[in-house]
Design a protein around this motif. Structure first.
Motif, PDB file in Angstrom:
ATOM      1  N   THR A 105      18.601 -18.140   5.694  1.00 46.18           N
ATOM      2  CA  THR A 105      18.130 -16.821   6.123  1.00 46.18           C
ATOM      3  C   THR A 105      16.602 -16.707   6.106  1.00 46.18           C
ATOM      4  O   THR A 105      16.051 -15.791   6.714  1.00 46.18           O
ATOM      5  N   THR A 106      15.944 -17.636   5.411  1.00 41.63           N
ATOM      6  CA  THR A 106      14.478 -17.588   5.313  1.00 41.63           C
ATOM      7  C   THR A 106      13.909 -18.971   5.553  1.00 41.63           C
ATOM      8  O   THR A 106      14.366 -19.956   4.941  1.00 41.63           O
ATOM      9  N   ILE A 107      12.925 -19.060   6.408  1.00 41.38           N
ATOM     10  CA  ILE A 107      12.226 -20.314   6.680  1.00 41.38           C
ATOM     11  C   ILE A 107      10.796 -20.147   6.188  1.00 41.38           C
ATOM     12  O   ILE A 107      10.041 -19.314   6.701  1.00 41.38           O
ATOM     13  N   ASN A 108      10.447 -20.943   5.178  1.00 41.37           N
ATOM     14  CA  ASN A 108       9.103 -20.890   4.602  1.00 41.37           C
ATOM     15  C   ASN A 108       8.467 -22.273   4.704  1.00 41.37           C
ATOM     16  O   ASN A 108       8.672 -23.136   3.862  1.00 41.37           O
ATOM     17  N   LEU A 109       7.710 -22.465   5.754  1.00 44.91           N
ATOM     18  CA  LEU A 109       6.981 -23.713   5.964  1.00 44.91           C
ATOM     19  C   LEU A 109       5.471 -23.471   5.966  1.00 44.91           C
ATOM     20  O   LEU A 109       4.717 -24.269   6.536  1.00 44.91           O
ATOM     21  N   ASN A 110       5.045 -22.411   5.310  1.00 43.83           N
ATOM     22  CA  ASN A 110       3.614 -22.101   5.233  1.00 43.83           C
ATOM     23  C   ASN A 110       2.867 -23.198   4.478  1.00 43.83           C
ATOM     24  O   ASN A 110       3.311 -23.661   3.419  1.00 43.83           O
ATOM     25  N   ASN A 111       1.745 -23.629   5.036  1.00 42.48           N
ATOM     26  CA  ASN A 111       0.878 -24.642   4.405  1.00 42.48           C
ATOM     27  C   ASN A 111       1.594 -25.977   4.173  1.00 42.48           C
ATOM     28  O   ASN A 111       1.223 -26.722   3.257  1.00 42.48           O
ATOM     29  N   HIS A 112       2.617 -26.261   4.935  1.00 40.42           N
ATOM     30  CA  HIS A 112       3.334 -27.534   4.754  1.00 40.42           C
ATOM     31  C   HIS A 112       2.482 -28.675   5.290  1.00 40.42           C
ATOM     32  O   HIS A 112       1.999 -28.633   6.429  1.00 40.42           O
ATOM     33  N   GLU A 161       0.046 -16.735  10.984  1.00 36.07           N
ATOM     34  CA  GLU A 161      -1.370 -16.593  10.641  1.00 36.07           C
ATOM     35  C   GLU A 161      -2.039 -17.951  10.470  1.00 36.07           C
ATOM     36  O   GLU A 161      -1.382 -18.970  10.215  1.00 36.07           O
ATOM     37  N   THR A 162      -3.393 -17.927  10.621  1.00 40.69           N
ATOM     38  CA  THR A 162      -4.243 -19.096  10.356  1.00 40.69           C
ATOM     39  C   THR A 162      -3.787 -20.295  11.171  1.00 40.69           C
ATOM     40  O   THR A 162      -3.457 -21.359  10.629  1.00 40.69           O
ATOM     41  N   ASN A 163      -3.743 -20.140  12.462  1.00 42.24           N
ATOM     42  CA  ASN A 163      -3.395 -21.225  13.375  1.00 42.24           C
ATOM     43  C   ASN A 163      -4.428 -21.279  14.492  1.00 42.24           C
ATOM     44  O   ASN A 163      -5.513 -20.688  14.386  1.00 42.24           O
ATOM     45  N   VAL A 164      -4.082 -21.976  15.569  1.00 40.48           N
ATOM     46  CA  VAL A 164      -5.029 -22.151  16.686  1.00 40.48           C
ATOM     47  C   VAL A 164      -4.446 -21.538  17.961  1.00 40.48           C
ATOM     48  O   VAL A 164      -4.590 -22.084  19.058  1.00 40.48           O
ATOM     49  N   ILE A 165      -3.816 -20.395  17.820  1.00 36.46           N
ATOM     50  CA  ILE A 165      -3.224 -19.705  18.967  1.00 36.46           C
ATOM     51  C   ILE A 165      -4.305 -18.856  19.629  1.00 36.46           C
ATOM     52  O   ILE A 165      -4.993 -18.074  18.969  1.00 36.46           O
ATOM     53  N   PRO A 209       4.200 -26.100 -13.768  1.00 37.60           N
ATOM     54  CA  PRO A 209       3.005 -25.662 -13.039  1.00 37.60           C
ATOM     55  C   PRO A 209       3.183 -25.836 -11.537  1.00 37.60           C
ATOM     56  O   PRO A 209       3.740 -26.830 -11.066  1.00 37.60           O
ATOM     57  N   ASP A 210       2.701 -24.830 -10.802  1.00 35.18           N
ATOM     58  CA  ASP A 210       2.803 -24.845  -9.350  1.00 35.18           C
ATOM     59  C   ASP A 210       1.533 -25.472  -8.780  1.00 35.18           C
ATOM     60  O   ASP A 210       0.433 -24.914  -8.936  1.00 35.18           O
ATOM     61  N   ASP A 211       1.679 -26.612  -8.138  1.00 36.57           N
ATOM     62  CA  ASP A 211       0.517 -27.290  -7.591  1.00 36.57           C
ATOM     63  C   ASP A 211       0.152 -26.800  -6.202  1.00 36.57           C
ATOM     64  O   ASP A 211      -0.807 -27.300  -5.580  1.00 36.57           O
ATOM     65  N   GLY A 212       0.908 -25.812  -5.652  1.00 35.41           N
ATOM     66  CA  GLY A 212       0.574 -25.236  -4.371  1.00 35.41           C
ATOM     67  C   GLY A 212       1.007 -26.042  -3.160  1.00 35.41           C
ATOM     68  O   GLY A 212       0.626 -25.708  -2.042  1.00 35.41           O
ATOM     69  N   VAL A 213       1.802 -27.091  -3.321  1.00 37.13           N
ATOM     70  CA  VAL A 213       2.237 -27.924  -2.213  1.00 37.13           C
ATOM     71  C   VAL A 213       3.643 -27.498  -1.800  1.00 37.13           C
ATOM     72  O   VAL A 213       4.544 -27.396  -2.636  1.00 37.13           O
ATOM     73  N   ASN A 214       3.812 -27.206  -0.521  1.00 37.63           N
ATOM     74  CA  ASN A 214       5.125 -26.829   0.007  1.00 37.63           C
ATOM     75  C   ASN A 214       5.954 -28.099   0.193  1.00 37.63           C
ATOM     76  O   ASN A 214       5.639 -28.963   1.002  1.00 37.63           O
ATOM     77  N   LEU A 266       5.282 -19.743   9.430  1.00 34.56           N
ATOM     78  CA  LEU A 266       4.633 -20.987   9.821  1.00 34.56           C
ATOM     79  C   LEU A 266       3.120 -20.819   9.755  1.00 34.56           C
ATOM     80  O   LEU A 266       2.381 -21.240  10.644  1.00 34.56           O
ATOM     81  N   ALA A 267       2.615 -20.195   8.686  1.00 35.69           N
ATOM     82  CA  ALA A 267       1.182 -19.980   8.540  1.00 35.69           C
ATOM     83  C   ALA A 267       0.482 -21.285   8.171  1.00 35.69           C
ATOM     84  O   ALA A 267       0.987 -22.090   7.375  1.00 35.69           O
ATOM     85  N   ASN A 268      -0.676 -21.484   8.788  1.00 39.55           N
ATOM     86  CA  ASN A 268      -1.517 -22.667   8.507  1.00 39.55           C
ATOM     87  C   ASN A 268      -0.748 -23.965   8.736  1.00 39.55           C
ATOM     88  O   ASN A 268      -0.705 -24.853   7.890  1.00 39.55           O
ATOM     89  N   THR A 269      -0.127 -24.057   9.893  1.00 36.86           N
ATOM     90  CA  THR A 269       0.629 -25.265  10.245  1.00 36.86           C
ATOM     91  C   THR A 269       0.128 -25.905  11.535  1.00 36.86           C
ATOM     92  O   THR A 269       0.775 -26.809  12.058  1.00 36.86           O
TER      93      THR A 269
END
Length: 360
Positions: free
Chosen positions: A205-212, A267-271, A181-186, A238-241
């Motif tokens: 080649t891919t950096i996925n730190l979304n919601n980390h 996306e979903t940041n404070v820029i 089961p995927d608990d949704g935590v990066n 780097l969404a929601n970081t």
């Protein structure tokens, strides 16, 4: 008084009647009068003045003669063999359904063993002698199932398998692995990603730190600066970081020199609008980025910044997708036109590359 009486008598004797007037008319005048009287009679008939309305009313109409006439015509008709006299009946309003009679119980013939002799006793179970059709059907089905089970046992034992032997032509399904089961935590390791990014590791080649949960603005700024010299990373998220304008400036500097990054998700940041404008201005010289996601920021950029975004993107020739909610209608339309133009340029480029490949 006498004079008055004399005048009255003289007047009575000399008075003219209608007949006297008719006698004085000529033949032409009499014909004209007859025509007028005929017209008056016709108009009176049309208006119903000469009809007896009371006699023709439905309440006073006597239909006994009509019924007698119709009966007489029906009896005299040659097509009258199937005639059925009408009999007036009173409708019944009792709609109570008839009670269904119970199915009579049928006495069943006692079962007899086919291998038994004439002198053997017949199986006369009292419970079997008083059964309904449904009971008999259920009993037959149970007997057929029992016979099928006996046949399967005989086939299993005759095939050489004996007790516990497996059936032939049976395909067993291979159990599929159940995914965790995927608990949704990066759970990506930030230190390893940052180290590989700085050393320009070809495997990254891919950096996925979304919601980390461990991401900070300082780490995001370090990643943006490291991308300036990287030649292998194609996608960075780097969404929601919690990225701020400092992170946006770092990525803007990276986009000016990077030639491999194609997708950037912030996306979903404070820029703010200032930070977004830095990134968009950097796209004037960038020729690799095709998708930029900047929607759902904590602060709205405003129409002034949106017009600046549209003007800055007009110089870019490779961006195909721009994810950002634009409130200004004119700016949104200008950006849509830029994206459509870039998509057409990309299509022409693919066509030329395919043509050159066929020539070689």
């Amino acid at each position: 008084g006498a004079g008055g009486d004399g005048n009255a008598g003289a007047g009575g004797e000399g008075a003219k009647t209608a007949d006297d007037d008719l006698k004085e008319l000529s033949e032409a005048e009499l014909a004209q009068l007859a025509t007028m009287l005929d017209d008056v009679a016709l108009s009176a008939r049309d208006q119903g003045e000469s009809c007896d309305k009371a006699a023709l009313s439905p309440a006073n109409f006597d239909n006994s003669k009509l019924r007698a006439y119709l009966r007489k015509e029906a009896e005299a008709s040659t097509v009258g063999e199937d005639y059925v006299e009408f009999v007036k009946t009173t409708p019944s309003w009792n709609n109570t359904p008839e009670k269904k009679q119970p199915t009579p119980r049928r006495r069943r013939t006692p079962r007899r063993d086919p291998d038994a002799g004439d002198d053997d006793e017949v199986d006369t179970d009292p419970a079997d002698l008083d059964m309904t059709d449904d009971d008999i059907m259920l009993d037959l089905i149970s007997q057929m199932d029992a016979n099928d089970d006996d046949d399967e046992d005989d086939e299993g034992s005759g095939a050489g398998g004996g007790a516990g032997s497996e059936l032939y032509d049976v395909v067993k399904a291979t159990p599929l692995p159940v995914p965790a089961p995927d608990d949704g935590v990066n759970e990506s390791k930030i230190d390893e990603i940052l180290a590989s990014l700085k050393t320009n590791d070809a495997a990254l080649t891919t950096i996925n730190l979304n919601n980390h949960p461990d991401m900070t603005a300082h780490i995001g700024e370090a990643i943006g600066k490291a991308l300036a010299l990287n030649t292998h990373v194609v996608e960075c998220g780097l969404a929601n970081t919690g990225a701020t304008d400092a992170v946006a400036r770092a990525f803007a500097g990276a986009l000016k020199g990077n030639r491999t990054l194609k997708v950037l998700n912030l996306e979903t940041n404070v820029i703010s609008g200032v930070g977004i404008l830095k990134i968009v201005d950097a796209l004037k010289s960038n020729e690799s980025l095709t998708e930029l996601k900047l929607s759902n920021q904590k602060q709205q950029a405003g129409s002034v910044f949106e017009m600046k975004f549209s003007k800055a993107l007009d110089a870019n020739k490779t961006l195909l997708k721009f994810g950002m909610h634009m409130r200004d209608v004119g700016s949104r339309g200008a950006i849509d036109r830029v994206l459509c133009r870039n998509q057409e340029l990309a299509r022409e480029k693919r066509h030329d590359e395919a043509f050159l490949a066929r020539q070689q």
